[in-house]
Motif scaffolding. Structure first.
Motif, short mmCIF file in Angstrom:
data_model
loop_
_atom_site.label_atom_id
_atom_site.label_comp_id
_atom_site.label_asym_id
_atom_site.label_seq_id
_atom_site.Cartn_x
_atom_site.Cartn_y
_atom_site.Cartn_z
N GLU A 129 0.82 -1.20 0.00
CA GLU A 129 0.00 0.00 0.00
C GLU A 129 0.86 1.26 0.00
O GLU A 129 0.52 2.25 -0.65
CB GLU A 129 -0.93 0.01 1.22
CG GLU A 129 -1.88 1.20 1.26
CD GLU A 129 -2.73 1.33 0.01
OE1 GLU A 129 -3.00 2.49 -0.38
OE2 GLU A 129 -3.11 0.30 -0.58
N ARG A 144 2.11 1.74 -3.47
CA ARG A 144 1.02 2.23 -4.31
C ARG A 144 0.79 3.72 -4.09
O ARG A 144 0.61 4.47 -5.05
CB ARG A 144 -0.26 1.45 -3.99
CG ARG A 144 -1.47 1.88 -4.80
CD ARG A 144 -2.68 1.02 -4.49
NE ARG A 144 -3.87 1.54 -5.15
CZ ARG A 144 -4.17 1.35 -6.42
NH1 ARG A 144 -3.38 0.64 -7.20
NH2 ARG A 144 -5.28 1.87 -6.95
N GLN A 145 0.83 4.14 -2.83
CA GLN A 145 0.64 5.56 -2.53
C GLN A 145 1.77 6.40 -3.09
O GLN A 145 1.54 7.49 -3.61
CB GLN A 145 0.51 5.76 -1.02
CG GLN A 145 0.22 7.20 -0.60
CD GLN A 145 -1.07 7.73 -1.18
OE1 GLN A 145 -2.00 6.97 -1.45
NE2 GLN A 145 -1.15 9.03 -1.38
N THR A 179 3.52 5.73 -5.73
CA THR A 179 3.32 5.80 -7.17
C THR A 179 2.25 6.82 -7.51
O THR A 179 2.39 7.62 -8.45
CB THR A 179 2.92 4.42 -7.74
OG1 THR A 179 3.96 3.49 -7.45
CG2 THR A 179 2.71 4.49 -9.25
N ARG A 180 1.16 6.82 -6.77
CA ARG A 180 0.10 7.82 -6.98
C ARG A 180 0.65 9.23 -6.84
O ARG A 180 0.34 10.11 -7.65
CB ARG A 180 -1.03 7.60 -5.97
CG ARG A 180 -1.98 6.47 -6.30
CD ARG A 180 -2.97 6.23 -5.18
NE ARG A 180 -3.73 7.41 -4.85
CZ ARG A 180 -4.85 7.81 -5.48
NH1 ARG A 180 -5.30 7.09 -6.48
NH2 ARG A 180 -5.49 8.90 -5.12
N THR A 236 -1.59 1.73 -16.95
CA THR A 236 -1.29 1.73 -15.53
C THR A 236 -1.84 2.98 -14.86
O THR A 236 -2.27 2.94 -13.70
CB THR A 236 0.23 1.64 -15.30
OG1 THR A 236 0.73 0.47 -15.94
CG2 THR A 236 0.57 1.60 -13.82
N ARG A 257 -5.17 2.58 -13.36
CA ARG A 257 -5.25 1.77 -12.15
C ARG A 257 -5.16 2.64 -10.91
O ARG A 257 -5.60 2.24 -9.83
CB ARG A 257 -4.13 0.73 -12.14
CG ARG A 257 -4.33 -0.41 -13.14
CD ARG A 257 -3.09 -1.23 -13.32
NE ARG A 257 -2.43 -1.57 -12.06
CZ ARG A 257 -1.18 -2.04 -11.97
NH1 ARG A 257 -0.46 -2.22 -13.07
NH2 ARG A 257 -0.68 -2.34 -10.80
N TYR A 258 -4.60 3.83 -11.07
CA TYR A 258 -4.41 4.73 -9.94
C TYR A 258 -5.40 5.89 -9.94
O TYR A 258 -5.76 6.42 -8.88
CB TYR A 258 -2.98 5.28 -9.94
CG TYR A 258 -1.95 4.24 -9.61
CD1 TYR A 258 -1.58 3.98 -8.29
CD2 TYR A 258 -1.34 3.49 -10.62
CE1 TYR A 258 -0.65 3.02 -7.99
CE2 TYR A 258 -0.40 2.51 -10.32
CZ TYR A 258 -0.06 2.29 -9.01
OH TYR A 258 0.87 1.31 -8.71
N VAL A 298 -5.20 13.99 -5.14
CA VAL A 298 -4.64 12.72 -4.68
C VAL A 298 -4.66 12.59 -3.17
O VAL A 298 -4.74 11.48 -2.63
CB VAL A 298 -3.20 12.56 -5.21
CG1 VAL A 298 -2.28 13.62 -4.64
CG2 VAL A 298 -2.65 11.18 -4.94
#
Length: 215
Positions: free
Chosen positions: A24, A27-28, A30-31, A65, A68-69, A79
Motif C-alpha cells: 500500500e 502504491r501511494q 506511485t500515486r 497503468t 489503475r491509480y 490525490v
C-alpha cells in the motif's frame, strides 16, 4: 489466539511481515509520483494541454497503468483528498467531549490544513490550476461536499440532532466550509501568508452562531 494475522482497514488480511502495508505504501508513492509529474506538466503547458499519455510517460508508467491509480485525469490534483478526510475524522474523534464544538472543529481542521504549508508552493500552484480550469473547479466543489458531510456530522453529534432532520448542522457546516475556502484562497494569493492564522481567524468569525463558541 491467532497466528499473528491482522485485518487491514480495507478488510484484507495483513501478513505478519507487513507485506500488505508495504504494498500500500508503494502504491501511494506511485500515486504521488504520477500526481507530481502531472502538476509539473500542467504548470508548464496548461492543464488542458497535457494528455494522460504524456503524464504516463513522464511518470515512467504505461498509460493503462495510469488508470489503475486514477479513474480520470481530473482526479490527479486531488490525490490527498481521501487521506485528508480520514485525518479530519480522526482529529475530530480525538477532541475532548466537553469542548465547544467550534473549537473542536477549528483545531481538527488546523491539523489537516497545516499540511499544506509543508510544501506551500505546490499547494498554491494546485489552487491556481483549479481556479483556472472549469473541470477541476467542478471536481473541487464535489469534494468540498465530503468535508461538509463530515463537519455536519460533528455538529449534529454535538447538538444531539440528526443532520438530515435538523437544519442547523448543515447550515453551520456550510459556513465552516465557506470560511475555510475563503481563508485558503486568500492565503494562496500571498507569498508569505500564514495559513494557520487565516483559517483560525475565519472560523472564529462564526463564534456565537446557534450557541457555538470558539473558546
Amino acid at each position: 489466539m491467532g497466528a499473528g494475522l491482522g485485518t487491514t482497514t480495507d478488510g484484507s488480511v495483513d501478513a505478519p511481515d507487513g507485506t500488505t502495508d508495504r504494498r500500500e505504501r508503494r502504491r501511494q508513492r506511485t500515486r504521488e509520483d504520477i500526481a507530481r509529474e502531472a502538476l509539473r506538466l500542467a504548470v508548464e503547458r496548461g492543464y488542458d494541454n497535457v494528455t494522460v499519455e504524456e503524464i504516463a510517460e513522464a511518470a515512467d508508467i504505461a498509460p493503462r497503468t495510469f488508470f489503475r491509480y486514477f479513474p480520470r485525469k481530473d482526479d490527479l490534483l486531488f490525490v490527498d483528498h481521501d487521506g485528508q478526510l480520514e485525518r479530519l475524522r480522526e482529529a475530530l474523534a480525538d477532541r475532548p467531549d466537553d469542548e465547544p464544538v467550534l473549537v473542536s472543529i477549528r483545531e481538527a481542521v488546523l491539523e489537516v490544513v497545516e499540511e499544506a504549508e509543508i510544501d506551500p508552493d505546490r499547494t498554491r500552484l494546485k489552487r491556481q490550476l483549479i481556479e483556472q480550469t472549469p473541470s477541476l473547479k467542478a471536481q473541487a466543489s464535489l469534494r468540498q461536499r465530503d468535508w461538509y458531510d463530515v463537519l455536519a456530522g460533528a455538529v449534529g453529534r454535538h447538538l444531539a440532532v440528526d443532520p438530515d432532520e435538523d437544519l442547523r448542522p448543515r447550515v453551520i457546516a456550510a459556513a465552516i466550509v465557506g470560511a475555510l475556502q475563503i481563508s485558503i484562497d486568500r492565503w494562496s494569493q500571498l507569498p508569505d501568508g500564514d495559513l494557520r492564522a487565516k483559517v483560525t481567524d475565519a472560523i472564529d468569525l462564526l463564534d456565537g452562531i446557534s450557541g457555538l463558541r470558539t473558546g
